[in-house]
Design a protein around this motif. Structure first.
Motif, PDB file in Angstrom:
ATOM      1  N   CYS A   1      -0.729   2.938  -8.801  1.00  0.00           N
ATOM      2  CA  CYS A   1      -1.612   2.888  -9.973  1.00  0.00           C
ATOM      3  C   CYS A   1      -2.716   1.848  -9.784  1.00  0.00           C
ATOM      4  N   ASP A   2      -2.347   0.663  -9.307  1.00  0.00           N
ATOM      5  CA  ASP A   2      -3.317  -0.415  -9.145  1.00  0.00           C
ATOM      6  C   ASP A   2      -4.355  -0.113  -8.071  1.00  0.00           C
ATOM      7  N   LEU A   3      -3.897   0.468  -6.961  1.00  0.00           N
ATOM      8  CA  LEU A   3      -4.793   0.703  -5.825  1.00  0.00           C
ATOM      9  C   LEU A   3      -5.408   2.101  -5.831  1.00  0.00           C
ATOM     10  N   ARG A   4      -4.858   2.981  -6.667  1.00  0.00           N
ATOM     11  CA  ARG A   4      -5.325   4.375  -6.748  1.00  0.00           C
ATOM     12  C   ARG A   4      -5.328   5.067  -5.383  1.00  0.00           C
ATOM     13  N   SER A   5      -4.294   4.754  -4.596  1.00  0.00           N
ATOM     14  CA  SER A   5      -4.192   5.342  -3.265  1.00  0.00           C
ATOM     15  C   SER A   5      -2.761   5.219  -2.764  1.00  0.00           C
ATOM     16  N   TYR A   6      -2.217   6.319  -2.285  1.00  0.00           N
ATOM     17  CA  TYR A   6      -0.886   6.305  -1.691  1.00  0.00           C
ATOM     18  C   TYR A   6      -0.922   5.508  -0.389  1.00  0.00           C
ATOM     19  N   SER A   7      -1.940   5.732   0.416  1.00  0.00           N
ATOM     20  CA  SER A   7      -2.041   5.077   1.725  1.00  0.00           C
ATOM     21  C   SER A   7      -2.188   3.574   1.593  1.00  0.00           C
ATOM     22  N   ARG A   8      -3.070   3.129   0.712  1.00  0.00           N
ATOM     23  CA  ARG A   8      -3.262   1.684   0.548  1.00  0.00           C
ATOM     24  C   ARG A   8      -2.025   1.031  -0.062  1.00  0.00           C
ATOM     25  N   ALA A   9      -1.350   1.736  -0.977  1.00  0.00           N
ATOM     26  CA  ALA A   9      -0.109   1.209  -1.548  1.00  0.00           C
ATOM     27  C   ALA A   9       0.948   1.073  -0.453  1.00  0.00           C
TER      28      ALA A   9
ATOM     29  N   ALA B   1       4.092  -2.453   3.033  1.00  0.00           N
ATOM     30  CA  ALA B   1       4.698  -2.319   4.365  1.00  0.00           C
ATOM     31  C   ALA B   1       5.637  -1.110   4.427  1.00  0.00           C
ATOM     32  N   LEU B   2       5.168  -0.003   3.875  1.00  0.00           N
ATOM     33  CA  LEU B   2       5.903   1.254   3.909  1.00  0.00           C
ATOM     34  C   LEU B   2       5.037   2.296   4.597  1.00  0.00           C
ATOM     35  N   THR B   3       5.623   3.451   4.866  1.00  0.00           N
ATOM     36  CA  THR B   3       4.820   4.554   5.380  1.00  0.00           C
ATOM     37  C   THR B   3       4.290   5.360   4.199  1.00  0.00           C
TER      38      THR B   3
ATOM     39  N   PRO C   1       4.343   8.630   3.840  1.00  0.00           N
ATOM     40  CA  PRO C   1       5.340   9.619   3.396  1.00  0.00           C
ATOM     41  C   PRO C   1       6.448   9.007   2.526  1.00  0.00           C
ATOM     42  N   ALA C   2       6.831   7.755   2.802  1.00  0.00           N
ATOM     43  CA  ALA C   2       7.864   7.106   1.987  1.00  0.00           C
ATOM     44  C   ALA C   2       7.365   6.890   0.559  1.00  0.00           C
ATOM     45  N   VAL C   3       6.110   6.501   0.426  1.00  0.00           N
ATOM     46  CA  VAL C   3       5.516   6.321  -0.901  1.00  0.00           C
ATOM     47  C   VAL C   3       5.443   7.664  -1.618  1.00  0.00           C
ATOM     48  N   SER C   4       4.969   8.678  -0.911  1.00  0.00           N
ATOM     49  CA  SER C   4       4.878  10.024  -1.503  1.00  0.00           C
ATOM     50  C   SER C   4       6.235  10.522  -1.980  1.00  0.00           C
ATOM     51  N   LEU C   5       7.274  10.291  -1.177  1.00  0.00           N
ATOM     52  CA  LEU C   5       8.622  10.731  -1.539  1.00  0.00           C
ATOM     53  C   LEU C   5       9.094  10.024  -2.810  1.00  0.00           C
ATOM     54  N   GLN C   6       8.882   8.721  -2.907  1.00  0.00           N
ATOM     55  CA  GLN C   6       9.312   7.978  -4.096  1.00  0.00           C
ATOM     56  C   GLN C   6       8.571   8.456  -5.347  1.00  0.00           C
ATOM     57  N   ILE C   7       7.282   8.709  -5.204  1.00  0.00           N
ATOM     58  CA  ILE C   7       6.503   9.198  -6.352  1.00  0.00           C
ATOM     59  C   ILE C   7       6.969  10.594  -6.739  1.00  0.00           C
ATOM     60  N   ARG C   8       7.235  11.433  -5.744  1.00  0.00           N
ATOM     61  CA  ARG C   8       7.715  12.793  -6.026  1.00  0.00           C
ATOM     62  C   ARG C   8       9.055  12.741  -6.753  1.00  0.00           C
ATOM     63  N   GLN C   9       9.966  11.861  -6.313  1.00  0.00           N
ATOM     64  CA  GLN C   9      11.261  11.727  -6.979  1.00  0.00           C
ATOM     65  C   GLN C   9      11.094  11.212  -8.406  1.00  0.00           C
ATOM     66  N   LEU C  10      10.166  10.302  -8.591  1.00  0.00           N
ATOM     67  CA  LEU C  10       9.890   9.775  -9.926  1.00  0.00           C
ATOM     68  C   LEU C  10       9.350  10.884 -10.829  1.00  0.00           C
TER      69      LEU C  10
ATOM     70  N   ILE D   1       6.664   0.716  -6.525  1.00  0.00           N
ATOM     71  CA  ILE D   1       5.785   1.581  -5.729  1.00  0.00           C
ATOM     72  C   ILE D   1       4.798   2.292  -6.639  1.00  0.00           C
ATOM     73  N   PHE D   2       5.283   2.810  -7.740  1.00  0.00           N
ATOM     74  CA  PHE D   2       4.420   3.491  -8.709  1.00  0.00           C
ATOM     75  C   PHE D   2       3.305   2.562  -9.197  1.00  0.00           C
ATOM     76  N   ASN D   3       3.659   1.310  -9.566  1.00  0.00           N
ATOM     77  CA  ASN D   3       2.651   0.360 -10.043  1.00  0.00           C
ATOM     78  C   ASN D   3       1.615   0.054  -8.972  1.00  0.00           C
ATOM     79  N   GLU D   4       2.050  -0.043  -7.742  1.00  0.00           N
ATOM     80  CA  GLU D   4       1.120  -0.325  -6.642  1.00  0.00           C
ATOM     81  C   GLU D   4       0.140   0.842  -6.460  1.00  0.00           C
TER      82      GLU D   4
END
Length: 135
Positions: A20-28, A33-35, A37-46, A15-18
């Motif tokens: 980084c590559d797209l420079r967007s939580y929403s596009r990642a 195929a995630l929401t 908020p799910a991406v934001s949560l994973q990045i926050r935990q990281l 998720i982090f690499n995606e």
């Protein structure tokens, strides 16, 4: 090594690499195929595991911090090593697996798909990517 780094998951790094590559939580999120908020949560935990912020927003643009650049290099190394391991294991099994990327000039776009189809029949475990470019 810090024990917190051992709690990082491969999924978090994907998720982090995606991001980084797209420079967007929403596009990642959309790409994986995630929401959002799910991406934001994973990045926050990281970020909690790392102990530093990974991204900065300036206006609407997302920038990588120094910690993110270091983590990106390490995660690409990790995934590269896993890909290498996968290839070695495939070799041991006597099958061909992995990814084949081919870029061709526009006039070759008419016959290369036929070659790809024949290759795919022989090696169904190989993912094929064809890019057509102008000279």
């Amino acid at each position: 090594m810090r024990k917190s780094l051992m709690r990082m998951t491969l999924r978090q790094l994907q998720i982090f690499n995606e991001v980084c590559d797209l420079r967007s939580y929403s596009r990642a999120a959309e790409e994986m195929a995630l929401t959002q908020p799910a991406v934001s949560l994973q990045i926050r935990q990281l970020e909690e595991l790392i102990g530093q912020p990974l991204f900065e927003y300036v206006g609407k643009k997302l920038y990588l911090t120094e910690a993110a650049e270091a983590l990106q290099r390490a995660s690409r190394d990790i995934f590269g090593r896993l890909e290498s391991l996968d290839m070695q294991l495939s070799d041991m099994q006597g099958s061909l697996q992995g990814q084949l990327k081919l870029a061709v000039e526009s006039s070759a776009k008419y016959f290369v798909p036929h070659l790809f189809a024949a290759f795919k029949q022989r090696h169904p475990e190989v993912n094929l990517t064809l890019t057509v470019v102008n000279r």
